[in-house]
Scaffold this motif. Structure first.
Motif, short mmCIF file in Angstrom:
data_model
loop_
_atom_site.label_atom_id
_atom_site.label_comp_id
_atom_site.label_asym_id
_atom_site.label_seq_id
_atom_site.Cartn_x
_atom_site.Cartn_y
_atom_site.Cartn_z
N HIS A 207 56.44 -0.62 46.65
CA HIS A 207 55.12 -1.26 47.07
C HIS A 207 54.83 -0.69 48.47
O HIS A 207 53.78 -1.27 48.92
CB HIS A 207 54.96 -2.87 46.90
CG HIS A 207 55.91 -3.30 47.76
ND1 HIS A 207 57.03 -4.15 46.95
CD2 HIS A 207 56.09 -3.56 48.91
CE1 HIS A 207 57.82 -4.71 47.86
NE2 HIS A 207 57.51 -4.45 49.28
N ILE A 209 53.45 2.05 50.44
CA ILE A 209 52.78 3.11 50.17
C ILE A 209 52.97 4.16 51.00
O ILE A 209 52.88 5.19 50.83
CB ILE A 209 51.25 2.64 50.04
CG1 ILE A 209 51.04 1.63 48.99
CG2 ILE A 209 50.30 3.80 49.71
CD1 ILE A 209 49.81 0.90 48.98
N GLY A 210 53.23 3.70 52.19
CA GLY A 210 53.82 4.92 53.19
C GLY A 210 55.11 5.61 52.63
O GLY A 210 55.20 7.05 52.82
N LEU A 248 43.83 -1.80 48.55
CA LEU A 248 45.46 -1.83 48.73
C LEU A 248 45.73 -0.79 49.80
O LEU A 248 46.57 -1.24 50.77
CB LEU A 248 45.96 -1.05 47.37
CG LEU A 248 47.34 -1.09 47.32
CD1 LEU A 248 47.82 -2.52 47.02
CD2 LEU A 248 47.86 -0.38 46.00
N LEU A 249 44.91 0.27 49.91
CA LEU A 249 45.27 1.05 51.29
C LEU A 249 44.78 0.34 52.40
O LEU A 249 45.48 0.58 53.52
CB LEU A 249 44.55 2.31 51.17
CG LEU A 249 44.82 3.41 49.81
CD1 LEU A 249 44.03 4.42 49.68
CD2 LEU A 249 46.57 3.93 50.42
N ALA A 251 44.81 -2.91 53.00
CA ALA A 251 45.69 -3.67 53.42
C ALA A 251 47.09 -3.28 54.04
O ALA A 251 47.83 -4.19 54.61
CB ALA A 251 46.23 -4.47 52.07
N VAL A 252 47.29 -2.06 53.90
CA VAL A 252 48.67 -1.62 54.61
C VAL A 252 48.25 -1.58 56.12
O VAL A 252 47.40 -0.97 56.55
CB VAL A 252 48.93 -0.28 54.07
CG1 VAL A 252 50.40 0.33 54.99
CG2 VAL A 252 49.05 -0.09 52.60
N PRO A 253 49.11 -2.22 56.86
CA PRO A 253 49.02 -2.26 58.34
C PRO A 253 49.66 -1.02 58.99
O PRO A 253 50.61 -0.40 58.44
CB PRO A 253 50.10 -3.33 58.93
CG PRO A 253 50.93 -3.75 57.72
CD PRO A 253 50.08 -3.37 56.53
N GLN A 254 48.85 -0.44 59.99
CA GLN A 254 49.17 0.77 60.37
C GLN A 254 49.03 0.71 61.90
O GLN A 254 48.16 0.05 62.47
CB GLN A 254 48.28 1.96 59.69
CG GLN A 254 48.41 2.27 58.61
CD GLN A 254 47.61 3.72 58.22
OE1 GLN A 254 47.99 4.70 58.46
NE2 GLN A 254 46.60 3.27 57.59
N ILE A 255 49.81 1.75 62.53
CA ILE A 255 49.77 1.59 64.04
C ILE A 255 48.79 2.87 64.72
O ILE A 255 49.25 4.04 64.04
CB ILE A 255 51.19 1.74 64.57
CG1 ILE A 255 52.16 0.69 64.15
CG2 ILE A 255 51.09 1.99 66.18
CD1 ILE A 255 53.33 0.85 65.05
N GLY A 256 47.95 2.36 65.11
CA GLY A 256 46.75 3.55 65.39
C GLY A 256 46.95 3.48 67.10
O GLY A 256 48.12 3.31 67.65
N GLU A 257 45.82 3.73 67.69
CA GLU A 257 45.54 3.76 69.39
C GLU A 257 45.76 2.28 69.69
O GLU A 257 45.30 1.46 69.21
CB GLU A 257 44.54 4.59 69.57
CG GLU A 257 44.38 6.05 69.25
CD GLU A 257 45.94 6.44 69.72
OE1 GLU A 257 46.11 6.46 70.61
OE2 GLU A 257 46.36 7.52 68.64
N LYS B 192 48.23 -9.69 53.78
CA LYS B 192 46.80 -9.28 54.79
C LYS B 192 46.24 -10.74 54.73
O LYS B 192 45.75 -11.16 55.83
CB LYS B 192 46.07 -8.43 54.24
CG LYS B 192 44.96 -8.10 55.15
CD LYS B 192 44.04 -6.75 54.74
CE LYS B 192 43.33 -6.52 55.63
NZ LYS B 192 41.97 -7.33 55.84
N PHE B 259 56.94 5.13 58.02
CA PHE B 259 55.95 6.11 57.31
C PHE B 259 54.65 5.81 57.04
O PHE B 259 54.14 4.69 56.55
CB PHE B 259 56.64 5.91 55.55
CG PHE B 259 58.33 6.32 55.53
CD1 PHE B 259 58.37 7.71 55.20
CD2 PHE B 259 59.29 5.34 55.48
CE1 PHE B 259 59.60 8.12 55.24
CE2 PHE B 259 60.57 5.66 55.24
CZ PHE B 259 60.83 7.25 55.00
#
Lengths: 263, 333
Positions: A207, A209-210, A248-249, A251-257, B192, B259
């Motif tokens: 689960h 996705i990364g 789904l995509l 909801a994935v936490p991501q680190i940005g600026e 979330k 990732f």
């Protein structure tokens, strides 16, 4: 083509768990199945390995491995296949291992069950395989019990055992979900490296996705037992077609600026 | 997501907390090594680190589930570590906890109504007759239908159970909520929704949250500040939105281990070598020396102190001294 699944349906008792799943995998290819828990992604790979739990049974479709229909396999044929041509890595290898046997003992037993090596040869080969998984001090690890190792080390032992016979297909069921980010990155990279060297194809169920994106050429998104979307990973990630995949995509936490200036 | 701006008022001050566990062979396992932190009013503070770094032990000390070896935790001017008996029990009205595994957090034989109202019964704040209405309000707060009050926890999904856990923790209107990996057992989409719920409640009540987490990306998105722990020590504290500007080699390594959502071959993920060392014998000097690629002679001798280097940004690393010296010599030249 290494593996071809056509219109697969799986039921647990009365309950239809997986419906009309089609997928195919070439030699050395990597496919990721992503989706929420209960979406049937684990059921699919368990069906491939013929190890559906409890009441589970395949109610329709075909699974062809190397041109042979797996659903008609006898027990003896499964034994020839599992471990050597097809192997599985579980989420928590610590609980897959026998708690009252040393790592070395079980690894040697596993090797001897599938080959004609003697104990000493098998132990040497096992130690070599542990070293390939970058386990520090593999001779020492062979002497340890599973409870003496960390989660990451146990998982490496599980991957080392699964990949020992250079199988053509590795089925990985959430292989890194129980690990820390740092250990996860190590195990994913080591697993990929060995599979690439040995030409092993992978189906990874996750689960994260990364991780799926990093490993797979192709991604398959599942929900409530059906395929929602499948395609090359870049297409799924950059241009998802269905609302579910988009959700789904997102909801994935991501680190940005730098994003919130609260101080 | 919307965020509130926290005040600078400290609602909880953790001062020099040390927690050692004796082992069977007469040695000591140091889980927390002189940890000092402040939690501000209305803030969500993340504590991140690998398993075994002492983050859960720290919050268990705060919650008085473990007794600290040394140090103090100040709440409202009082050291709650010294509390015993009734005083200690009364203190739970101000701080509550949500646990990692919602499947194990409830009595399977209790109805949801009693589960969410139990803290109120414990402090005699609610009679059984009022429970019906209060349970409805609490369920409404966590966005669950009122008829869930008559269900059992076993008949619910993980996300629903975690909402119940939050409702139970917030029943007493505590000032501080501690979430110990509260979303790591959940799917991303459910996670979330739970995070959105927590942020909404925080906005309405200016609750202070300590959020234990090992997912840096999640911390970046939801928290105000992040404290990074390694081997029982806090090595860096920084505003979570500025995670990318982390200065400590360990924080940087954690960031590189994530990732991202990029297709195969588009990005490289760097790995940190080795595993977290045993907390049984802490090394002399910097806790991170064994895995740090910038390790210098001084790192093996003295423990770097946590120093303020920017707005709300503290780092414990000798490398900063080096770069400062370099800057100074450059200036002189």
């Amino acid at each position: 083509m290494l593996l071809d699944i056509a219109k697969l349906s799986v039921s647990y008792g009365e309950h239809l768990m997986v419906q009309n799943v089609d997928l195919s995998l070439d030699r050395g290819g990597v496919l990721a199945i992503v989706g929420e828990s209960g979406s049937g992604k684990t059921t699919v790979i368990r069906a491939v390995l013929g190890c559906l739990p409890h009441e589970g049974r395949v109610t329709g479709g075909a699974i062809t491995f190397n041109g042979k229909n797996l659903l008609t396999n006898t027990v003896a044929q499964w034994r020839q296949l599992c471990g050597t041509q097809m192997a599985m890595v579980f989420q928590d290898s610590g609980s897959m291992l026998d708690p009252i046997q040393r790592i070395g003992t079980q690894f040697v037993e596993y090797i001897q069950a599938h080959s004609s090596m003697n104990r000493i040869e098998a132990a040497a080969a096992a130690t070599h395989m542990l070293a390939r998984m970058h386990l520090a001090n593999p001779e020492n690890v062979m002497q340890r019990y599973p409870f003496e190792l960390s989660g990451g080390m146990n998982q490496r032992v599980g991957v080392a055992m699964a990949l020992f016979f250079k199988p053509q297909l590795l089925l990985a069921d959430e292989p890194t979900s129980a690990l820390d980010v740092t250990t996860q990155a190590q195990v994913v990279k080591e697993m990929m490296h060995i599979c690439r060297e040995d030409g092993t194809a992978i189906i990874i169920v996750t689960h994260n996705i990364g991780v799926a994106a990093y490993m797979a050429d192709e991604i398959l998104v599942m929900r409530t037992g059906r395929i929602v979307e499948q395609g090359p990973s870049s297409a799924i990630l950059q241009d998802p077609q269905t609302d579910y995949t988009k959700e789904l995509l997102q909801a994935v936490p991501q680190i940005g600026e730098v994003h919130h200036d609260l101080y | 997501m919307t965020y509130i701006k926290p005040t600078k008022k400290a609602v909880l001050s953790i001062r020099d907390i040390v927690k050692r566990f004796p082992t069977a062979d007469h040695r000591y396992l140091t889980a927390c090594n002189h940890v000092s932190l402040e939690l501000h009013q209305g803030e969500s503070l993340a504590i991140v680190g690998e398993s075994g770094c002492g983050k859960s032990t720290l919050v268990k000390v705060i919650m008085r589930l473990h007794d600290a070896t040394a140090g103090s935790v100040l709440y409202d001017g009082q050291d709650i570590i010294r509390f015993t008996g009734e005083e200690k029990r009364q203190n739970y009205r101000h701080m509550q906890m949500v646990f990692q595994d919602p499947a194990q957090a409830f009595n399977p034989k209790m109805k949801i109504r009693d589960i969410v109202c139990e803290p109120l019964y414990n402090f005699a704040l609610l009679s059984k007759a009022e429970a019906e209405n209060r349970a409805k309000e609490l369920l409404h707060m966590v966005e669950l239908p009122a008829d869930f009050a008559d269900r059992y926890a076993a008949n619910m999904s993980g996300g629903q159970r975690q909402r119940i856990a939050i409702a139970r923790a917030l029943a007493l209107n505590p000032d501080i909520l501690i979430c110990d990996e509260a979303t790591s057992a959940l799917d991303v989409s459910v996670q979330k929704k739970i995070i959105d719920l927590l942020l909404r409640i925080q906005q309405q009540t200016s609750l202070s949250i300590i959020f234990i987490c090992h997912d840096l990306a999640l911390v970046y998105q939801m928290c105000h500040r992040a404290a990074v722990m390694y081997l029982g020590n806090i090595v860096e504290v920084l505003p979570a939105g500025y995670l990318k500007e982390a200065k400590h080699p360990y924080t940087q390594a954690l960031l590189r281990s994530i990732f991202p959502l990029r297709a195969k071959g588009e990005c490289e993920v760097a790995t940190l070598q080795g595993e977290i060392p045993s907390p049984l014998d802490l090394p002399q000097g910097c806790p991170f020396q064994e895995r740090c690629s910038f390790c210098m002679a001084i790192c093996r001798e003295t423990v770097p102190e946590l120093r303020l280097i920017g707005r709300e940004h503290m780092v414990a690393c000798h490398l900063l001294d080096v770069s400062e010296k370099e800057v100074k010599t450059e200036e002189i030249e």
